[in-house]
Design an enzyme around this catalytic site. Structure first.
Site, PDB file in Angstrom:
ATOM      1  N   LYS A 192       0.840  -1.197   0.000  1.00  0.00           N
ATOM      2  CA  LYS A 192       0.000   0.000   0.000  1.00  0.00           C
ATOM      3  C   LYS A 192       0.876   1.247   0.000  1.00  0.00           C
ATOM      4  O   LYS A 192       1.887   1.309   0.710  1.00  0.00           O
ATOM      5  CB  LYS A 192      -0.918  -0.005   1.226  1.00  0.00           C
ATOM      6  CG  LYS A 192      -1.939   1.126   1.271  1.00  0.00           C
ATOM      7  CD  LYS A 192      -2.846   0.953   2.488  1.00  0.00           C
ATOM      8  CE  LYS A 192      -3.870   2.065   2.602  1.00  0.00           C
ATOM      9  NZ  LYS A 192      -4.739   1.894   3.799  1.00  0.00           N
ATOM     10  N   SER A 198     -10.111  -0.366   7.001  1.00  0.00           N
ATOM     11  CA  SER A 198      -9.385  -0.131   5.750  1.00  0.00           C
ATOM     12  C   SER A 198      -8.716  -1.364   5.169  1.00  0.00           C
ATOM     13  O   SER A 198      -8.284  -1.344   4.021  1.00  0.00           O
ATOM     14  CB  SER A 198      -8.350   0.978   5.935  1.00  0.00           C
ATOM     15  OG  SER A 198      -8.998   2.232   5.985  1.00  0.00           O
ATOM     16  N   SER A 211      -9.488   1.971   3.011  1.00  0.00           N
ATOM     17  CA  SER A 211      -8.619   2.717   2.115  1.00  0.00           C
ATOM     18  C   SER A 211      -7.611   1.846   1.360  1.00  0.00           C
ATOM     19  O   SER A 211      -6.969   2.324   0.428  1.00  0.00           O
ATOM     20  CB  SER A 211      -7.858   3.783   2.914  1.00  0.00           C
ATOM     21  OG  SER A 211      -7.002   3.181   3.882  1.00  0.00           O
TER      22      SER A 211
END
Length: 497
Positions: free
Chosen positions: A108, A213, A189
Site C-alpha cells: 500500500k 481499511s 482505504s
C-alpha cells in the site's frame, strides 16, 4: 509522466529484458498461476520449474494488462529485475530459501520503501517523498525473500481527508475499480491492495487499517484480509492516522497465505491447524448487521451451513455502547492525527512539516489535489489541540473500555465463545463522484477501537459482487482466529478471479 504511463512503460521494459532465469536452457513447464498460492510458487522454484524471474514476469504482465482499467497499482519498483536475479542466484548456490522466496508482494502506498518509489498516501503533495529507509515490515519481507513488486493505490490519505471522500480515489492514482465490476467501489482505504490480489496482479499484498481499511476492501473484492492485534506489526515508516488504531496487515486469496504473510511481518507464529468445527462456539452480533437485505440473507444462509457442520451459534448478541464508542473514536482520531502526521513529516525532506502546511498546499493546488472533494477532516483536526486536548486520555480509556472489556471481552466470556461473527459489510456500491461513498456500515469498529484482531473471509456473492464474513475476538487471539477462519473457509463460497 503520469503514474499509469510509468507503470506500463516500466512493465514493458522489465518484461522485454531477460530476467535471468536460474535454469538457462530449460523450458519451464506450464504453471497454473490462476490458482497459485505461496506453497505452489515456492515448490515450483524448489523443483526448478519456475524461477523468481519467471514469477515476477507473470505478475508484471498481469499488471500491464489489467491496471489501465482498474488502477490498482500506482507504481512499480524499479529494481524488480535485480531482486529476482539475487534470489535466483542465491537458490542456485544452495542458500536457504525464506518463507516468501521469490513471492511478489504489493505494498500500500502509505508505507516507506527505500527503493526509489515515493511514499505518497495517494496525494500529489507527496509525489516527491522518497524514503531513505525501509519500514520495518518491509525489512522483514525482504529478509524472507519477498519481491517488493510495487505500490498500490489507496483512498487518499487513507480516507482521512474529507467527510465526503470517494473510496479508492487519490489525486495521484485516480480511481481504483472493484475487481468484480470497475464501476463499483472497491471500498477503502486499502483499495488497490485488495483489488490487485483479486485480479491476480500479485499473490499477496499489504494493506493498512485504522478502522475498516483492510477488512472492507478485502470483503468487497472477495479476498481474505487480516487486521492483526494492535502492536503486532510495527507502525514505523507508515504514514499515520493514529497510533491508537493504525496497523498494517495481510491480504491474500486464502487464509493460509494471509497467515504466512502475517507471520513474516509480525515475527510471530500464527499458522495453526484448522479448528475443529464440532464444538466451536460463535456469537452472532445482531447489531452489526443490516447493511443491506441481500447481505443479511447471504449471512443467514452462511449460518445455516455452519450449523449443519457442527458449529454452535449463539444468536441475537449485541455489543453495547457502539454509538458512544464511535463518537469517542472519531474525536480521538482527529486529535491524534494532528500530532501523528507532524511526526511523520518531520522525518521527510518535504517542505510541509505540519497539518496546517498540508492544508495550505492543498488549497494552493486545489485543481489537482481536490477536484472532487475537500479536506474537512484535515481542517477539523488542525483546529484541535491534538493530543494536548484535556479530554484525550479519558476519551481513550473510555473508548477502549467500551470496545474491549465491556464489549468484545464481555460477550466472549458471558457466552463461552471462541469468536464473534457478523457480515463484514455490504456489496460494492456504484462509484458516485458527485455524492461520494454510499457506505452502509461495517463490522470493523469494535475490533479496531479495542485493538483486537479481525479477519474477513469471502462468504458469498450477490449480484456478482462479493460479500465477506467477519470474525473477531480478544487481544492476541490472532492465531486462534486464523484457525477458525481456515475451518470456515471451505464451507463458504470461495473467491474466484
Amino acid at each position: 509522466m503520469k503514474p499509469q504511463a510509468r507503470i506500463l512503460l516500466l512493465s514493458a521494459l522489465l518484461c522485454a529484458e531477460s530476467l535471468g532465469s536460474a535454469f538457462a536452457g530449460q523450458t519451464a513447464a506450464p504453471f497454473d498461476f490462476e490458482h497459485a498460492n505461496v506453497a505452489s510458487l515456492l515448490n515450483a522454484q524448489q523443483q526448478g520449474t519456475l524461477s523468481a524471474a519467471d514469477i515476477s514476469r507473470h505478475y508484471l504482465d498481469v499488471i500491464a494488462a489489467k491496471n489501465p482499467q482498474y488502477r490498482a497499482v500506482i507504481a512499480l519498483a524499479p529494481d524488480v529485475t535485480a531482486q529476482a536475479q539475487r534470489l535466483d542466484a542465491a537458490r542456485v548456490q544452495g542458500k536457504p530459501m525464506g518463507a516468501l522466496h521469490g513471492i511478489p508482494v504489493l505494498i500500500k502506498d502509505n508505507i516507506d520503501t527505500a527503493d526509489g518509489m515515493a511514499n505518497t498516501a495517494g496525494s500529489v503533495l507527496l509525489a516527491n517523498n522518497y524514503p531513505t529507509q525501509d519500514a520495518p515490515l518491509i525489512q522483514k519481507l525482504r529478509a524472507e525473500g519477498a519481491i517488493i513488486l510495487g505500490k498500490t493505490n489507496l483512498s487518499e490519505w487513507a480516507n482521512f481527508r474529507s467527510t465526503r471522500s470517494l473510496s479508492g480515489w487519490s489525486s495521484l492514482g485516480g480511481q481504483t475499480g472493484n475487481a468484480h465490476d470497475p464501476s463499483r467501489s472497491p471500498c477503502g482505504s486499502s483499495s488497490g491492495s485488495a483489488a490487485a490480489v483479486a485480479l491476480g496482479m500479485a499473490p499477496l499484498a499489504i494493506g493498512t487499517e485504522t478502522d475498516g481499511s483492510i477488512t472492507c476492501p478485502a470483503a468487497m473484492n472477495g479476498v481474505v484480509g487480516i487486521k492483526p492485534t494492535l502492536g503486532w506489526v510495527s507502525q514505523q515508516g507508515i504514514i499515520p492516522i493514529s497510533a491508537l488504531q493504525d496497523t498494517a496487515g495481510p491480504m491474500a486469496n486464502s487464509v493460509a497465505d494471509a497467515a504466512i504473510l502475517l507471520e513474516v511481518i509480525s515475527g510471530r507464529t500464527v499458522k495453526v491447524p484448522a479448528a475443529e468445527l464440532k464444538g466451536l462456539r460463535l456469537g452472532v452480533v445482531a447489531n452489526l448487521m443490516g447493511y443491506s437485505p441481500r447481505t443479511d440473507a447471504a449471512f443467514a444462509a452462511s449460518l445455516e451451513k455452519l450449523q449443519a457442520s457442527g458449529v454452535t451459534l449463539v444468536d441475537g448478541l449485541e455489543l453495547e455502547g457502539l454509538g458512544e464508542m464511535g463518537e469517542l473514536e472519531f474525536q480521538l482520531l482527529l486529535w491524534d492525527f494532528k500530532d501523528a502526521i507532524a511526526e511523520y513529516l518531520a522525518g521527510t525532506a518535504l517542505p510541509q512539516k505540519s497539518l496546517a502546511d498540508l492544508i495550505v498546499a492543498n488549497n494552493n493546488n486545489a485543481q489537482k489535489a481536490m477536484p472532487l472533494f475537500g479536506q474537512e477532516l484535515f481542517e477539523m483536526s488542525d483546529a484541535s489541540k491534538g493530543r494536548a486536548e484535556s479530554e484525550f486520555a479519558a476519551a481513550r480509556t473510555r473508548a477502549q473500555e467500551l470496545a474491549g472489556k465491556l464489549g468484545i471481552d464481555k460477550l466472549l466470556a458471558a457466552h463461552k465463545l471462541d469468536a464473534l461473527i457478523a457480515p463484514t459489510t455490504g456489496p460494492g456500491w456504484k462509484i458516485d463522484e458527485l455524492n461520494g461513498d454510499h457506505y452502509g456500515g461495517s463490522a470493523s469498529s469494535p475490533a479496531a477501537v479495542a485493538g483486537y484482531p479481525h479477519i474477513t473471509i469471502p462468504m458469498a456473492k450477490t449480484g456478482g459482487m462479493p460479500l465477506g464474513l467477519s470474525l473477531f475476538a480478544g487481544k492476541d487471539s490472532d492465531a486462534r482466529l486464523i484457525g477458525i477462519a481456515a475451518a470456515l473457509e471451505p464451507l463458504l463460497q470461495s473467491k474466484s478471479h
